[in-house]
Design a protein around this motif. Sequence first.
Motif, PDB file in Angstrom:
ATOM      1  N   PRO A 223      -5.062 -14.634 -10.732  1.00 29.65           N
ATOM      2  CA  PRO A 223      -5.100 -14.610 -12.326  1.00 29.65           C
ATOM      3  C   PRO A 223      -6.313 -15.614 -11.648  1.00 29.65           C
ATOM      4  N   ARG A 224      -6.534 -16.245 -11.374  1.00 26.48           N
ATOM      5  CA  ARG A 224      -8.373 -16.955 -10.810  1.00 26.48           C
ATOM      6  C   ARG A 224      -9.394 -15.562 -11.262  1.00 26.48           C
TER       7      ARG A 224
ATOM      8  N   ILE B 123      -9.645 -14.842 -15.043  1.00 29.54           N
ATOM      9  CA  ILE B 123      -9.660 -15.787 -16.189  1.00 29.54           C
ATOM     10  C   ILE B 123     -11.538 -16.229 -15.497  1.00 29.54           C
TER      11      ILE B 123
ATOM     12  N   PRO C 180      -4.933 -21.777 -10.943  1.00 30.63           N
ATOM     13  CA  PRO C 180      -4.595 -20.816 -11.187  1.00 30.63           C
ATOM     14  C   PRO C 180      -5.081 -19.800  -9.111  1.00 30.63           C
TER      15      PRO C 180
ATOM     16  N   THR D 135      -9.495 -25.151 -19.337  1.00 33.54           N
ATOM     17  CA  THR D 135      -8.618 -24.117 -18.395  1.00 33.54           C
ATOM     18  C   THR D 135      -8.126 -25.262 -17.113  1.00 33.54           C
TER      19      THR D 135
END
Length: 272
Positions: free
Chosen positions: A148-149, A152, A144, A174
Amino acid sequence: MSVLSPLAFALPALLIAGAAAGFAGGLFGIGGGFVVVPALMLLLPVLGVASEQTAHVAVGTSLASIIFTSLRATSSHAKRGSVDFGLLKGWSIWVVLGTAVGTALADWISGAHLALIFGTGVLAFAVYFLLPARQGEPLFAALPSGLPRAGIASALGVFSTLLGIGGGTLTTLTMTVCGTPIHRAIGTAAGMGAIIAIPATIGFVVIGLGESGRGWGSLGFINLPTAAVLIATSVLFAPLGVAAAHMLSPAILRRVFGLYLTFIGVLMIAKF
């Protein structure tokens, strides 16, 4: 009785725990906290740590030892070309922010409920790694980016700090489900351990200053003699774990990692 006597009594167990953590750190790209924290929960009372402080000192000491385990394992993986330093650089700021949040929440979050959530998620991913039908097939096309990155990476920092682990398990998960070859995912995950453990260790020193019942030789919530013993063997065995990982084919390593996830998932749920 000398203050050194309890440490001498616990020394063999600490040396074994450090060796196991180092080998696992090299093999799976983890910091070894899943090995170290349970061992410290049993041994720290022997070293004079009060029961109400045992969990915090165990997590803090684990994080301190992970710094050195992670750096040693990362160096060994890097020599084999299996570390994505670009990803580590891009994710680091978000991971550090998550680590800061995790440190601030350390006194407020129930460790048992956190372990239940973490363990359930890990077991779900264990199925992904163990089912033959899923072997080699990523769930997502790429890692991502953007929000999103950030989300996470920040969550990785929070969970890792609260559980006293280096974040390698979540990093490997991931990267692998997003199509990264597992050897490269494990090597990069090893580097993530130091990124998380350094600020988290500083945080546990700060929040533990002035607290009573931390035991002899403690700086904040870090028990320095215990950390030194763990580090002594972890840095010796981490390269052996790296060598073992690269001796295995990707398919076999995925299955071994799946078995590891199953064990960790059951262990975390058993804490609830």
